[in-house]
Design a protein around this motif. Structure first.
Motif, PDB file in Angstrom:
ATOM      1  N   SER A  10       0.832  -1.202   0.000  1.00 18.42           N
ATOM      2  CA  SER A  10       0.000   0.000   0.000  1.00 18.42           C
ATOM      3  C   SER A  10       0.869   1.256   0.000  1.00 18.42           C
ATOM      4  CB  SER A  10      -0.957  -0.003   1.191  1.00 18.42           C
ATOM      5  OG  SER A  10      -0.250  -0.002   2.403  1.00 18.42           O
ATOM      6  N   MET A  11       1.967   1.253   0.725  1.00 20.24           N
ATOM      7  CA  MET A  11       2.873   2.403   0.694  1.00 20.24           C
ATOM      8  C   MET A  11       3.533   2.549  -0.669  1.00 20.24           C
ATOM      9  SD  MET A  11       2.587   4.069   3.391  1.00 20.24           S
ATOM     10  CE  MET A  11       3.948   5.185   3.249  1.00 20.24           C
ATOM     11  N   GLU A  12       3.826   1.436  -1.288  1.00 21.59           N
ATOM     12  CA  GLU A  12       4.416   1.482  -2.626  1.00 21.59           C
ATOM     13  C   GLU A  12       3.415   2.073  -3.625  1.00 21.59           C
ATOM     14  OE1 GLU A  12       5.869  -1.684  -6.008  1.00 21.59           O
ATOM     15  OE2 GLU A  12       6.150  -2.202  -3.902  1.00 21.59           O
ATOM     16  N   ASN A  13       2.168   1.675  -3.519  1.00 16.76           N
ATOM     17  CA  ASN A  13       1.132   2.242  -4.391  1.00 16.76           C
ATOM     18  C   ASN A  13       0.945   3.731  -4.118  1.00 16.76           C
ATOM     19  OD1 ASN A  13       0.537  -0.081  -5.805  1.00 16.76           O
ATOM     20  ND2 ASN A  13      -1.001  -0.743  -4.332  1.00 16.76           N
ATOM     21  N   PHE A  14       0.979   4.118  -2.857  1.00 16.96           N
ATOM     22  CA  PHE A  14       0.853   5.539  -2.507  1.00 16.96           C
ATOM     23  C   PHE A  14       1.988   6.340  -3.129  1.00 16.96           C
ATOM     24  CE2 PHE A  14       1.940   9.076   0.330  1.00 16.96           C
ATOM     25  CZ  PHE A  14       0.762   9.807   0.213  1.00 16.96           C
ATOM     26  N   ARG A  15       3.205   5.868  -2.991  1.00 18.17           N
ATOM     27  CA  ARG A  15       4.357   6.578  -3.574  1.00 18.17           C
ATOM     28  C   ARG A  15       4.273   6.611  -5.100  1.00 18.17           C
ATOM     29  NH1 ARG A  15       7.685   3.367   0.173  1.00 18.17           N
ATOM     30  NH2 ARG A  15       7.861   4.601   2.053  1.00 18.17           N
ATOM     31  N   LYS A  16       3.759   5.531  -5.668  1.00 14.95           N
ATOM     32  CA  LYS A  16       3.633   5.447  -7.120  1.00 14.95           C
ATOM     33  C   LYS A  16       2.635   6.484  -7.652  1.00 14.95           C
ATOM     34  CE  LYS A  16       2.140   2.087 -10.570  1.00 14.95           C
ATOM     35  NZ  LYS A  16       1.655   0.713 -10.733  1.00 14.95           N
ATOM     36  N   HIS A  17       1.564   6.724  -6.912  1.00 17.19           N
ATOM     37  CA  HIS A  17       0.516   7.637  -7.362  1.00 17.19           C
ATOM     38  C   HIS A  17       0.607   9.024  -6.730  1.00 17.19           C
ATOM     39  CE1 HIS A  17      -1.646   4.610  -9.622  1.00 17.19           C
ATOM     40  NE2 HIS A  17      -1.444   3.769  -8.629  1.00 17.19           N
ATOM     41  N   LEU A  18       1.614   9.261  -5.926  1.00 18.15           N
ATOM     42  CA  LEU A  18       1.753  10.544  -5.238  1.00 18.15           C
ATOM     43  C   LEU A  18       1.766  11.739  -6.196  1.00 18.15           C
ATOM     44  CD1 LEU A  18       2.016  11.950  -2.521  1.00 18.15           C
ATOM     45  CD2 LEU A  18       4.490  11.702  -2.726  1.00 18.15           C
ATOM     46  N   PRO A  19       2.467  11.698  -7.328  1.00 19.37           N
ATOM     47  CA  PRO A  19       2.421  12.847  -8.249  1.00 19.37           C
ATOM     48  C   PRO A  19       1.002  13.165  -8.715  1.00 19.37           C
ATOM     49  CG  PRO A  19       4.237  11.405  -8.853  1.00 19.37           C
ATOM     50  CD  PRO A  19       3.443  10.689  -7.795  1.00 19.37           C
ATOM     51  N   GLU A  20       0.193  12.141  -8.955  1.00 18.28           N
ATOM     52  CA  GLU A  20      -1.193  12.377  -9.364  1.00 18.28           C
ATOM     53  C   GLU A  20      -1.974  13.047  -8.246  1.00 18.28           C
ATOM     54  OE1 GLU A  20      -2.886   8.670 -10.608  1.00 18.28           O
ATOM     55  OE2 GLU A  20      -1.136   8.197 -11.835  1.00 18.28           O
ATOM     56  N   TYR A  21      -1.777  12.596  -7.011  1.00 16.53           N
ATOM     57  CA  TYR A  21      -2.475  13.195  -5.869  1.00 16.53           C
ATOM     58  C   TYR A  21      -2.073  14.651  -5.695  1.00 16.53           C
ATOM     59  CZ  TYR A  21      -3.271   8.273  -4.610  1.00 16.53           C
ATOM     60  OH  TYR A  21      -3.626   6.955  -4.612  1.00 16.53           O
ATOM     61  N   LEU A  22      -0.790  14.935  -5.845  1.00 18.47           N
ATOM     62  CA  LEU A  22      -0.310  16.305  -5.687  1.00 18.47           C
ATOM     63  C   LEU A  22      -0.830  17.213  -6.797  1.00 18.47           C
ATOM     64  CD1 LEU A  22       3.375  15.664  -4.569  1.00 18.47           C
ATOM     65  CD2 LEU A  22       1.417  16.326  -3.155  1.00 18.47           C
TER      66      LEU A  22
END
Length: 59
Positions: A10-22
């Motif tokens: 889940s942390m890996e997925n969060f880091r992977k999608h972090l640019p989209e969230y930002l």
């Protein structure tokens, strides 16, 4: 039994999608600022004119 995702995935997925969230957060912030500026631009002159008319009536 529910399928539980391990924390590392889940942390890996969060880091992977972090640019989209930002990007989404930044664009939402920009939209809110622009909406506020337009509201002030359109509403302030009306309130200012009403205030001037009220002051003129008193004198």
């Amino acid at each position: 039994m529910p399928n539980i995702v391990p924390r590392s995935d889940s942390m890996e997925n969060f880091r992977k999608h972090l640019p989209e969230y930002l990007m989404e957060a930044a664009l939402l912030g920009i939209f809110l600022i622009v909406a506020g500026v337009f509201t002030i631009m359109f509403e302030y002159p009306l309130r200012y004119n009403a205030l001037v008319e009220n002051v003129e009536r008193k004198f």
